[in-house]
Scaffold this motif. Sequence first.
Motif, PDB file in Angstrom:
ATOM      1  N   MET A 149       0.797  -1.198   0.000  1.00  0.00           N
ATOM      2  CA  MET A 149       0.000   0.000   0.000  1.00  0.00           C
ATOM      3  C   MET A 149       0.840   1.263   0.000  1.00  0.00           C
ATOM      4  SD  MET A 149      -2.911  -0.548  -0.426  1.00  0.00           S
ATOM      5  CE  MET A 149      -4.518  -0.999  -0.119  1.00  0.00           C
ATOM      6  N   GLU A 150       2.022   1.179   0.552  1.00  0.00           N
ATOM      7  CA  GLU A 150       2.900   2.342   0.564  1.00  0.00           C
ATOM      8  C   GLU A 150       3.489   2.618  -0.822  1.00  0.00           C
ATOM      9  OE1 GLU A 150       5.818   1.818   3.571  1.00  0.00           O
ATOM     10  OE2 GLU A 150       4.345   1.567   5.144  1.00  0.00           O
ATOM     11  N   ALA A 151       3.463   1.645  -1.685  1.00  0.00           N
ATOM     12  CA  ALA A 151       4.044   1.784  -3.015  1.00  0.00           C
ATOM     13  C   ALA A 151       3.176   2.664  -3.920  1.00  0.00           C
ATOM     14  CB  ALA A 151       4.248   0.420  -3.646  1.00  0.00           C
ATOM     15  N   VAL A 152       1.875   2.705  -3.704  1.00  0.00           N
ATOM     16  CA  VAL A 152       0.964   3.474  -4.561  1.00  0.00           C
ATOM     17  C   VAL A 152       1.272   4.974  -4.503  1.00  0.00           C
ATOM     18  CG1 VAL A 152      -1.438   4.086  -4.994  1.00  0.00           C
ATOM     19  CG2 VAL A 152      -0.824   1.719  -4.491  1.00  0.00           C
ATOM     20  N   PRO A 153       1.389   5.605  -3.335  1.00  0.00           N
ATOM     21  CA  PRO A 153       1.720   7.036  -3.316  1.00  0.00           C
ATOM     22  C   PRO A 153       3.112   7.328  -3.905  1.00  0.00           C
ATOM     23  CG  PRO A 153       0.904   6.347  -1.160  1.00  0.00           C
ATOM     24  CD  PRO A 153       1.059   5.122  -1.989  1.00  0.00           C
ATOM     25  N   ILE A 154       4.040   6.428  -3.683  1.00  0.00           N
ATOM     26  CA  ILE A 154       5.391   6.620  -4.231  1.00  0.00           C
ATOM     27  C   ILE A 154       5.348   6.552  -5.754  1.00  0.00           C
ATOM     28  CG2 ILE A 154       7.702   5.617  -4.359  1.00  0.00           C
ATOM     29  CD1 ILE A 154       7.340   4.770  -1.421  1.00  0.00           C
ATOM     30  N   LEU A 155       4.599   5.600  -6.275  1.00  0.00           N
ATOM     31  CA  LEU A 155       4.479   5.483  -7.734  1.00  0.00           C
ATOM     32  C   LEU A 155       3.756   6.688  -8.329  1.00  0.00           C
ATOM     33  CD1 LEU A 155       3.635   1.686  -8.151  1.00  0.00           C
ATOM     34  CD2 LEU A 155       5.778   2.856  -8.705  1.00  0.00           C
TER      35      LEU A 155
END
Length: 98
Positions: A1-7
């Motif tokens: 879930m943390e990857a979505v804002p980073i992407l």
Amino acid sequence: MEAVPILLVLFVALPWIILHYVTKWKTSATITSDDEVLLEELYNLAKRLDARMDTVERLVASDNPDFRPARLIADSESDNQQLRELEQLIAEKKGASR
């Protein structure tokens, strides 16, 4: 879930910011029509002031034979050629804009 804002930041926000400022940089590098009008007015003013300076120097020289003009070469042909080229460019620009 943390990857979505980073992407989203990497693939949406960062390119948007870069493209936004590249576009701003490219548009600010051009001369506007208001700038062209101002430059033409300044050019005409400089021509009038040069003519006035020539007149003043002629009047002072006629009253005082020892007078030496402050300008090195008055009414130089090389300067006049450059002025004619500039006036031709201005005339072409006016003709193209109409």
